[in-house]
Design a protein around this motif. Sequence first.
Motif: not given
Lengths: 572, 101
Positions: A424-453
């Motif tokens: 996000r910080a390094a993007h030039q111009g208008q903010a990009a549409h930013q998406v994370i795709v998690g496969h299998s346990y990768g989705s668990t990593v994503i969720g863990t980053a987005a829960v709690g605090d």
Amino acid sequence: MRPALTQLRGWNPQCLNGSADELARAAAELDEQIALVVRGVDGVLDIWHGDAARGAWDRAVEERSAGNRIAMALLETSSSLRRGAATIESAAAHAIAVIDGALDEGFAVSDEGAVTAPAAGPGLTVAAAGDAALAQRVLDARARELAEDIARALDEVALADSRTAATLTDCLAEFDLVPGERAPDPRVQDIVDGRSTLPAGAAELHEFWTSLTGEEKDALFAHDREVGNRDGLPAADKDRYNRIHLEDLQTRAAAALDAVNARHPGWGAGEQVPAQPASNSRDEKAWKAWAEYNAWRGERELLLAKIDEYGAVHRAIDAGSAPPRLLMGIDGDGRAAIALGNPDLADNVATLVPGTGSHLAGIGGDIDRSARMLDAATRADPLATTSVVTWYGYNAPQSIPEAGLDRFAERGAPRLDSFQDGLRAAHQGQAAHQVIVGHSYGSTVIGTAAVGDGSLDVDELVFVGSPGVNAEHVSELHLDGVNAGDVGAHVYSTAARWDPVPYLGDATLAGRHVHGTNPTDPDFGGRVFASDPGDPGPLLGTNPRVHSEYWDLRNRSLEGMGQIIAGMGGPS
Amino acid sequence: MTSGEMAVDTAALARLAGALESAAGAIEKIDTAPAFRGTAEGLAGSATAAAYAAGADLIEAGVRAIGSRVRVMSQIAAANTARYDDAEARNRSLLAPAWGG
């Protein structure tokens, strides 16, 4: 300013000639060394060709120019000193002659050049027809004449001195016009000297980094070979420094392997390998040899694995040029990230987080998946540019039992969060549409980053074949700038009918889901998009192979991911 | 080693780095201080001596700047040499098993 008489008598203008000689010698020495530099570079150009050689020649020409300028300034200063010596000496000699003449005539001359007549003697009084007062007036008149002569002579000395000083000042200014190597920004110097560190936040680091010159960035890289892994650096700089770092890692691993092999040259070739003693053997020497061999083999296999991993990353970044491949991260602990397309310039930026069993040696397979998502996004919106990053920025579990543990996700989550902030910080111009795709346990990593605090600075989350995202409901996930009640509209999931992994999300351990509710469950509250069911298998109909088919070219899930990445919303 | 348009004899490049380092050292050793020693006493109190003394640091810094610039050139040449050699060694080790059968 007129010099005082005692001062003038103490002067030796010839000293300027001595100084001029010294400067001329310095100029000649400098000239000679600069000629050696130019001849040295010129001499290797017969056997050194290419951009670096041309750069070296350009630099040699530049140094010759700078060196010549200093040598010329030395010679001009020397010359002005000689001219100054001559004019000051001439003026001073004249002044001293005038003063000495006055003294010879019997007049007193003060240190400031004032002349006092002596008392008129009998001879002069007789000559003045016995008029002593007249005789004294004649002497006083002469004193005034001499004083004026001395004053003019001293003014000539002062003029010669001031002119020489002015000429010297002009010559000396030339030395200030040749810059040395520019001193680095004090903030950079403090970091290099260990008195300070790089800004911690991605946005702050980006602002700091983009204010630096190329030389200052190089200095920071020389100080910390992993600086290219810092989130917030522009992708092009990450790529530049991480490619060099990768080569260093490869060189070091190869050298370490050579050293390990050199310890036991025969063992590597399978010669004189210690045999495992019988379990009841009391031969301590045999047991010791066996233990040493196992330690040696373990060390060697670790290095071979590292070399294999670095080789896979190297092949992956060199595999194609359209879109460009950028090495967004690489370290010596099995982590890396490779972007297809420059994420700083793309309209849509997706990050693929792989799951259980992923390790750097196999990064090529996930880059193929990223390439397919990029193509699918481009099909969904041909006018938009898309970049997809294959993020191996965490150490994934390597077995199904390990995949039941949260610690891999807990260690990876802060890294993923920071990486998204960096994009996000390094993007030039208008903010990009930013998406994370998690496969299998990768989705668990994503969720863990987005829960709690936690909260991720992205627009959409996509969970593919997920065993759970460490949340029971979508409202537990946090996205920067998205109201808790609206998060469900930004979270997409898909699960193939015969994929066994999503069923793990439904399994419970001690009354709770292992990694939370299956995100495709209607109770979870997110959006669900379709995948092909795959072929049923022997285990209650599930088929492990189906877990790896979401990126198959004709699978509906691939087009769905493309539409989400392109910001077209999920497929109906 | 050669690659496309690029070709380099790293031994010669290493010698160049050494020669540049030597030149940088020689330039930095150029002592301009003696040029000022006599002037302060020989023309004590003069504007010339004052102007010249004020320029002593400039002259010394100017000469040293050239030395430091040449030293950076030398360091770049040495780093390039090492990098070329590393790449060559790595390629050799990667290719050796294929040749050795």
